[in-house]
Motif scaffolding. Sequence first.
Motif, mmCIF file in Angstrom:
data_model
loop_
_atom_site.group_PDB
_atom_site.id
_atom_site.type_symbol
_atom_site.label_atom_id
_atom_site.label_comp_id
_atom_site.label_asym_id
_atom_site.label_seq_id
_atom_site.Cartn_x
_atom_site.Cartn_y
_atom_site.Cartn_z
ATOM 1 N N GLU A 72 0.835 -1.204 0.000
ATOM 2 C CA GLU A 72 0.000 0.000 0.000
ATOM 3 C C GLU A 72 0.866 1.250 0.000
ATOM 4 O O GLU A 72 0.514 2.263 -0.611
ATOM 5 C CB GLU A 72 -0.918 -0.006 1.224
ATOM 6 N N GLU A 73 1.983 1.201 0.706
ATOM 7 C CA GLU A 73 2.904 2.337 0.745
ATOM 8 C C GLU A 73 4.325 1.825 0.551
ATOM 9 O O GLU A 73 4.769 0.909 1.234
ATOM 10 C CB GLU A 73 2.799 3.078 2.082
ATOM 11 N N VAL A 74 5.026 2.405 -0.413
ATOM 12 C CA VAL A 74 6.384 1.967 -0.734
ATOM 13 C C VAL A 74 7.378 2.887 -0.034
ATOM 14 O O VAL A 74 7.433 4.084 -0.311
ATOM 15 C CB VAL A 74 6.622 1.979 -2.257
ATOM 16 N N GLU A 163 9.405 -10.592 4.299
ATOM 17 C CA GLU A 163 9.563 -10.138 5.683
ATOM 18 C C GLU A 163 9.246 -8.657 5.861
ATOM 19 O O GLU A 163 9.207 -8.165 6.989
ATOM 20 C CB GLU A 163 10.991 -10.413 6.149
ATOM 21 N N GLY A 164 9.065 -7.940 4.742
ATOM 22 C CA GLY A 164 8.745 -6.522 4.814
ATOM 23 C C GLY A 164 9.951 -5.614 4.862
ATOM 24 O O GLY A 164 9.814 -4.402 5.030
ATOM 25 N N ALA A 165 11.163 -6.180 4.704
ATOM 26 C CA ALA A 165 12.370 -5.355 4.711
ATOM 27 C C ALA A 165 12.503 -4.548 3.423
ATOM 28 O O ALA A 165 13.182 -3.519 3.393
ATOM 29 C CB ALA A 165 13.604 -6.232 4.903
ATOM 30 N N VAL A 166 11.855 -5.016 2.349
ATOM 31 C CA VAL A 166 11.880 -4.332 1.056
ATOM 32 C C VAL A 166 10.463 -4.325 0.505
ATOM 33 O O VAL A 166 9.738 -5.318 0.609
ATOM 34 C CB VAL A 166 12.830 -5.052 0.070
ATOM 35 N N ASP A 167 10.054 -3.187 -0.050
ATOM 36 C CA ASP A 167 8.702 -3.057 -0.600
ATOM 37 C C ASP A 167 8.657 -3.266 -2.115
ATOM 38 O O ASP A 167 7.653 -3.729 -2.652
ATOM 39 C CB ASP A 167 8.126 -1.675 -0.267
ATOM 40 N N GLU A 168 9.729 -2.909 -2.789
ATOM 41 C CA GLU A 168 9.814 -3.087 -4.244
ATOM 42 C C GLU A 168 11.253 -3.429 -4.617
ATOM 43 O O GLU A 168 12.198 -3.005 -3.947
ATOM 44 C CB GLU A 168 9.378 -1.819 -4.994
#
Length: 299
Positions: A72-74, A163-168
């Motif tokens: 949703e948010e990068v 894991e959410g450490a990187v979004d893109e």
Amino acid sequence: MATLKEVQSKIVSVKKTRQITSAMKMVATSRLRGAQNAMEAFKPYASKFAEVLGSIAGKSGEDASPLLVPREEVKKVALLLCTSDRGLCGGFNINLIDKAEKMLTSELEGKEVSFVCYGKKGRDWARKQGHTRDAEYIGVVGGNVEFSVASGSGQTLINSFLEGAVDEVYLIYSDFQGMAKQVPTVKQILPIPSLDEVVADELQSPAEDEAFLPEHICEPSSDALLGEMLPKNVFIQIYDALLQTSTSEHAARMRAMENATKACEDMVGELQTIFNKTRQAAITADLMDIVGGAEALKG
């Protein structure tokens, strides 16, 4: 005006440089042939994989895998920068680095960006600019590209994404379109874009090939199989980028050394003209001295 000895020394020096550039061109040509064969040999596998992936994706939902769901948010972005380990290949590395700099100042401005560098030139640039480097792979581009490098680095990126450490995650590489054309290209690999785009990109003719994708029987289920295939698709994207960048590097170096050899030949011709003029001027001066001495003796 330069002396005859100085001009002759320059001619010898330029001729030695011409021998070096000519030899480097031959080496680059030989390596280009091997890299191009490896790239061409991988294409049928990538195309067939995309074909099967497209068929299975048609039976699965858009939320079949977390790798398909965008954030949703990068906030955090990883850039995979593919460059060469060596120079003397014209503007090859500069163009790739410029592509990364433009992304940093436009699309990724205000976001936390880290780099995964394939090649010394990209690593040195990222280090000099003070950018965060998550990993670096030296000796990959330009030699024998191993699939284990793509799968290992790709799995690390997938884990970071989950894991959410990187979004893109974006891939910057050189797209080999011919001996005289290598285009710096940016491709998003995580989250995986629309599978229709992935299939179209590999099959090269989306409108025709999508309409005739064969029906595959999935066991145990299309969702489960898709979850296994999507990570491998990321590995394939990275490996294909490394192969294309490696081929592009050899093509760029071959062209650069060819231009350097021609420049040396032109320089030798110009220096030879200067040498002849200088020698003629020296002969004329000697004759004038002889004539002047003879006239003085007559007087």
